[in-house]
Design an enzyme around this catalytic site. Structure first.
Site, PDB file in Angstrom:
ATOM      1  N   ASN A   5       2.358  -7.062  13.235  1.00 38.91           N
ATOM      2  CA  ASN A   5       1.971  -5.535  13.566  1.00 38.91           C
ATOM      3  C   ASN A   5       2.750  -5.901  15.005  1.00 38.91           C
ATOM      4  O   ASN A   5       2.792  -5.925  15.885  1.00 38.91           O
ATOM      5  CB  ASN A   5       0.423  -5.674  13.859  1.00 38.91           C
ATOM      6  CG  ASN A   5       0.603  -4.812  12.268  1.00 38.91           C
ATOM      7  OD1 ASN A   5       1.640  -4.156  11.073  1.00 38.91           O
ATOM      8  ND2 ASN A   5      -0.978  -5.039  12.145  1.00 38.91           N
ATOM      9  N   HIS A  65      -1.704   1.656  -4.593  1.00 36.44           N
ATOM     10  CA  HIS A  65      -1.952   3.093  -4.099  1.00 36.44           C
ATOM     11  C   HIS A  65      -0.604   3.808  -4.575  1.00 36.44           C
ATOM     12  O   HIS A  65      -0.883   4.643  -4.743  1.00 36.44           O
ATOM     13  CB  HIS A  65      -1.829   3.524  -2.586  1.00 36.44           C
ATOM     14  CG  HIS A  65      -2.505   2.759  -1.380  1.00 36.44           C
ATOM     15  ND1 HIS A  65      -2.604   2.789  -0.008  1.00 36.44           N
ATOM     16  CD2 HIS A  65      -4.463   1.971  -2.332  1.00 36.44           C
ATOM     17  CE1 HIS A  65      -4.049   1.893  -0.075  1.00 36.44           C
ATOM     18  NE2 HIS A  65      -4.850   2.062  -1.242  1.00 36.44           N
ATOM     19  N   GLN A  97       0.630  -1.522  -0.111  1.00 37.20           N
ATOM     20  CA  GLN A  97      -0.320   0.386   0.160  1.00 37.20           C
ATOM     21  C   GLN A  97       0.678   1.295   0.008  1.00 37.20           C
ATOM     22  O   GLN A  97       0.093   2.358   0.399  1.00 37.20           O
ATOM     23  CB  GLN A  97      -0.538   0.045   1.073  1.00 37.20           C
ATOM     24  CG  GLN A  97      -1.933  -1.714   1.203  1.00 37.20           C
ATOM     25  CD  GLN A  97      -2.900  -0.900   3.057  1.00 37.20           C
ATOM     26  OE1 GLN A  97      -3.417  -0.056   3.291  1.00 37.20           O
ATOM     27  NE2 GLN A  97      -2.342  -2.103   3.023  1.00 37.20           N
ATOM     28  N   ASP A 115       5.855   4.850  -1.769  1.00 31.37           N
ATOM     29  CA  ASP A 115       7.378   4.912  -2.086  1.00 31.37           C
ATOM     30  C   ASP A 115       8.382   4.245  -3.251  1.00 31.37           C
ATOM     31  O   ASP A 115       9.449   4.886  -3.193  1.00 31.37           O
ATOM     32  CB  ASP A 115       7.819   5.508  -0.781  1.00 31.37           C
ATOM     33  CG  ASP A 115       7.792   3.851   0.348  1.00 31.37           C
ATOM     34  OD1 ASP A 115       7.946   2.843  -0.470  1.00 31.37           O
ATOM     35  OD2 ASP A 115       7.586   4.090   1.207  1.00 31.37           O
ATOM     36  N   GLY A 158       2.818  -4.271   8.777  1.00 31.18           N
ATOM     37  CA  GLY A 158       3.192  -3.544   8.832  1.00 31.18           C
ATOM     38  C   GLY A 158       1.768  -2.505   8.299  1.00 31.18           C
ATOM     39  O   GLY A 158       1.190  -1.212   8.391  1.00 31.18           O
ATOM     40  N   THR A 159       0.275  -3.420   8.671  1.00 29.36           N
ATOM     41  CA  THR A 159      -0.520  -2.870   8.220  1.00 29.36           C
ATOM     42  C   THR A 159      -1.817  -3.453   8.681  1.00 29.36           C
ATOM     43  O   THR A 159      -2.049  -3.935   9.485  1.00 29.36           O
ATOM     44  CB  THR A 159      -0.883  -3.424   6.604  1.00 29.36           C
ATOM     45  OG1 THR A 159      -2.735  -3.293   6.207  1.00 29.36           O
ATOM     46  CG2 THR A 159      -1.067  -5.165   5.940  1.00 29.36           C
TER      47      THR A 159
END
Ligand SMILES: [Zn+2]
Length: 258
Positions: A223, A128, A110, A113, A197-198
């Site tokens: 997480n 995204h 997502q 970068d 990390g989501t």
């Protein structure tokens, strides 16, 4: 922790098609602030307007002018600044090694970068978009920008004449059809997902987890704290992204000759 990493390695060995899905937590350790949570830029500056795509469509030229004239939201300024110098961290390189050695088949991220591609990963689906690209809204043609980010509205698409915008998906903008289809194909093929990390709160990306679950795919969640995703995860590991991937790489390659 060691034991849990060992179990993840075992599940990876046993899987036929493992997919890694990453969110903001993967980029935080490269210095990119998340939107949500205590250190989030929305927490700091307030949540932005949620219909930026309709603003763009109403008047693309004004949208570009606003950006050039720095009348844009403070949170975008901070994000832009942090993205400028961001480099992949060790976790991105460990993840790349996992893909290279076929432990995992693809990465659905997502994050905008481009750090997975920078680290060398190949089969990366940026759900995204990627901040260093432009995209035609009509035919989805992408244009790589490199270091140069335009400040004026780009020319219409040379193929179809459609409106060209940054590839990054704005609020209210649908995920490009080709990307959504590709993600769905990966999910349909998967029998193991490692979510890192989501918090699985941003739709439609988050919906992919529920589709996977309904198809019998196992879900490993990594997480710092439990999230909405934990309710459907088969396995929860409390860890930051970087150390998780580095530990997993060490576990997988410690006794091999790769
Ligand atoms: Zn086009």
């Amino acid at each position: 922790m060691k034991k849990k990493i060992n179990q993840v390695a075992k599940l990876l060995f046993e899987s036929n098609y493992a997919v890694v899905m990453t969110g903001a937590g993967m980029s935080v350790e490269s210095g990119i602030p998340p939107f949500r949570g205590t250190t989030g830029i929305w927490t700091k500056y307030g949540q932005p307007k949620m219909d930026s795509f309709s603003d763009f469509k109403k008047n693309p030229t004004k949208w570009w002018d606003d950006r050039r004239n720095l009348t844009i939201d403070k949170h975008i300024m901070e994000l832009r600044e942090s993205l400028k110098n961001a480099k992949p961290h060790l976790g991105h390189y460990s993840l790349c090694k996992l893909e290279k050695n076929k432990y995992i088949k693809s990465i659905i991220t997502q994050n905008i970068d481009g750090l997975d591609l920078m680290a060398g990963s190949k089969n990366v689906i940026e759900i995204h978009g990627n901040r260093k690209r432009l995209r035609c809204l009509s035919c989805n043609k992408r244009i790589n920008l490199g270091e140069y980010l335009p400040v004026y509205a780009p020319e219409p698409c040379e193929i179809c004449g459609g409106t060209v915008k940054f590839d990054t998906v704005l609020f209210g903008e649908p995920i490009p059809k080709d990307i959504m289809e590709k993600s769905r194909q990966e999910i349909d093929k998967s029998d193991l997902i490692i979510a890192v990390g989501t918090s699985a709160t941003v739709r439609p990306a988050s919906g992919l987890f529920w589709i996977a679950k309904s198809q019998g795919t196992q879900i490993i969640e990594v997480n710092i704290e439990k999230t909405k995703l934990t309710t459907i995860s088969d396995f929860f590991i409390s860890s930051k992204a970087k150390s998780f991937f580095v530990d997993l790489e060490n576990e997988l390659f410690a006794n091999s000759n790769h």
